[in-house]
Write a protein that holds these residues in place. Sequence first.
Motif, PDB file in Angstrom:
ATOM      1  N   LEU A 198       0.808  -1.216   0.000  1.00 34.09           N
ATOM      2  CA  LEU A 198       0.000   0.000   0.000  1.00 34.09           C
ATOM      3  C   LEU A 198       0.846   1.272   0.000  1.00 34.09           C
ATOM      4  CD1 LEU A 198      -2.749  -1.105   2.547  1.00 34.09           C
ATOM      5  CD2 LEU A 198      -3.118  -0.544   0.136  1.00 34.09           C
ATOM      6  N   GLY A 199       2.141   1.125   0.262  1.00 36.18           N
ATOM      7  CA  GLY A 199       3.022   2.294   0.270  1.00 36.18           C
ATOM      8  C   GLY A 199       3.562   2.650   1.634  1.00 36.18           C
ATOM      9  N   GLY A 200       3.378   1.754   2.618  1.00 36.50           N
ATOM     10  CA  GLY A 200       3.908   1.979   3.952  1.00 36.50           C
ATOM     11  C   GLY A 200       5.415   1.776   4.006  1.00 36.50           C
ATOM     12  N   ASP A 201       5.970   1.965   5.201  1.00 39.42           N
ATOM     13  CA  ASP A 201       7.424   2.013   5.344  1.00 39.42           C
ATOM     14  C   ASP A 201       8.034   0.819   6.055  1.00 39.42           C
ATOM     15  OD1 ASP A 201       8.141   4.957   4.446  1.00 39.42           O
ATOM     16  OD2 ASP A 201       6.268   5.044   5.579  1.00 39.42           O
ATOM     17  N   GLY A 202       7.202  -0.063   6.611  1.00 44.60           N
ATOM     18  CA  GLY A 202       7.768  -1.220   7.298  1.00 44.60           C
ATOM     19  C   GLY A 202       6.869  -1.682   8.418  1.00 44.60           C
ATOM     20  N   GLY A 203       7.484  -2.381   9.369  1.00 41.90           N
ATOM     21  CA  GLY A 203       6.715  -2.916  10.483  1.00 41.90           C
ATOM     22  C   GLY A 203       7.497  -2.879  11.776  1.00 41.90           C
ATOM     23  N   ILE A 204       6.765  -2.717  12.864  1.00 43.85           N
ATOM     24  CA  ILE A 204       7.322  -2.785  14.222  1.00 43.85           C
ATOM     25  C   ILE A 204       6.626  -3.985  14.858  1.00 43.85           C
ATOM     26  CG2 ILE A 204       7.689  -1.548  16.395  1.00 43.85           C
ATOM     27  CD1 ILE A 204       7.314   1.072  14.861  1.00 43.85           C
ATOM     28  N   MET A 205       7.237  -5.178  14.740  1.00 45.31           N
ATOM     29  CA  MET A 205       6.517  -6.435  14.891  1.00 45.31           C
ATOM     30  C   MET A 205       7.174  -7.345  15.919  1.00 45.31           C
ATOM     31  SD  MET A 205       6.246  -6.773  10.759  1.00 45.31           S
ATOM     32  CE  MET A 205       7.992  -6.317  10.692  1.00 45.31           C
ATOM     33  N   ALA A 206       6.363  -7.848  16.858  1.00 40.04           N
ATOM     34  CA  ALA A 206       6.889  -8.571  18.012  1.00 40.04           C
ATOM     35  C   ALA A 206       7.521  -9.906  17.661  1.00 40.04           C
ATOM     36  CB  ALA A 206       5.786  -8.765  19.054  1.00 40.04           C
ATOM     37  N   CYS A 207       6.986 -10.606  16.644  1.00 37.48           N
ATOM     38  CA  CYS A 207       7.566 -11.908  16.290  1.00 37.48           C
ATOM     39  C   CYS A 207       9.001 -11.781  15.802  1.00 37.48           C
ATOM     40  CB  CYS A 207       6.711 -12.617  15.239  1.00 37.48           C
ATOM     41  SG  CYS A 207       5.131 -13.250  15.863  1.00 37.48           S
ATOM     42  N   ALA A 208       9.419 -10.570  15.444  1.00 40.41           N
ATOM     43  CA  ALA A 208      10.808 -10.358  15.044  1.00 40.41           C
ATOM     44  C   ALA A 208      11.775 -10.518  16.212  1.00 40.41           C
ATOM     45  CB  ALA A 208      10.982  -8.983  14.405  1.00 40.41           C
ATOM     46  N   ASN A 209      11.261 -10.619  17.436  1.00 50.41           N
ATOM     47  CA  ASN A 209      12.131 -10.958  18.564  1.00 50.41           C
ATOM     48  C   ASN A 209      12.712 -12.355  18.409  1.00 50.41           C
ATOM     49  OD1 ASN A 209      12.266  -8.987  21.030  1.00 50.41           O
ATOM     50  ND2 ASN A 209      10.133  -8.852  20.317  1.00 50.41           N
ATOM     51  N   PHE A 210      11.912 -13.299  17.909  1.00 47.11           N
ATOM     52  CA  PHE A 210      12.376 -14.689  17.849  1.00 47.11           C
ATOM     53  C   PHE A 210      12.564 -15.217  16.431  1.00 47.11           C
ATOM     54  CE2 PHE A 210       7.715 -15.079  18.110  1.00 47.11           C
ATOM     55  CZ  PHE A 210       7.454 -15.970  17.082  1.00 47.11           C
TER      56      PHE A 210
END
Length: 293
Positions: A198-210
């Motif tokens: 859609l044109g967003g810039d990324g994610g701040i995502m909890a599963c990226a911890n593991f």
Amino acid sequence: MRGVIVPLVTPFNEDYSIDVPALEEHIEFLQKVGVHGIFINATTGEFTSLNTEEMKFLAEKGRELVTSSFYLVGTTSSNTVEVVELTKHAQDIGADYVVIAPPYYCPLDDNALFAHYSMIAEKTDIQIIPYNIPSCANPLSVSLIKRLALEYSNIAGVKETIDSINHIRDVILDVKGERNDFKVFTGLDQHFLNTLILGGDGGIMACANFAPEVHLVLWKAFQEKRFEDAFEHARRLAKLSRVYDVASSFGSAIKLAMSVRGFSIKPILRPPYAVDGPEVKERIEKLLTEVLG
């Protein structure tokens, strides 16, 4: 700032004190794998279970440790004066951004929320990312986000932890469409690719911890226009996000998943939150094996 940002867990010892060596190890790991940003005192970091001095301590420790990624500090509180204090502290220690969820517990209308963020923006110079998480706090409407973005240059973007493609679409089209430098991040792993498309810039995502490798390979594939690969990894992330459905809380889901994957961070949450038992851990292990091998 774009890409994969990790809302960091806060490691605890058995006596509920902060496990500093585990924090140091985890930040070193995330920087080594190449995440684009690290966000301390996040929802995933159980900020509501931390007192003000602990939040400041973690912010300072994170600033010391994060050297190769953007550094974000959560400064949320239902007390506007305290938010200003925490935000000034983050600014003074050299954080790149602060992330601020709206006040919770007491319902507020858009005018009250505008006044809340206005006071913070006017009393500080640091880049501010409002954090829309309507399941836990007063919701941020698209019109309010737009009003803040156009009024204050230091309101730099928004984190959208909302299970609505239409809402994210409208923020991107209506807000980013008028202010091109405004950043739009999803807070939900399963909406990472949708947000990018859609044109967003990324994610701040909890599963990226593991499992940051999944997020990073999706990001790379999308940037290189290898869309079939991006679709494949998005499907993996969608399945991985079911970890939240298995556990009784996001904190339990993430820390149990980290335990399954061999991280040294202990599966301990501060009360009133509690970690689920062995049956849930087994279900999480099965899910992770299916997705990650």
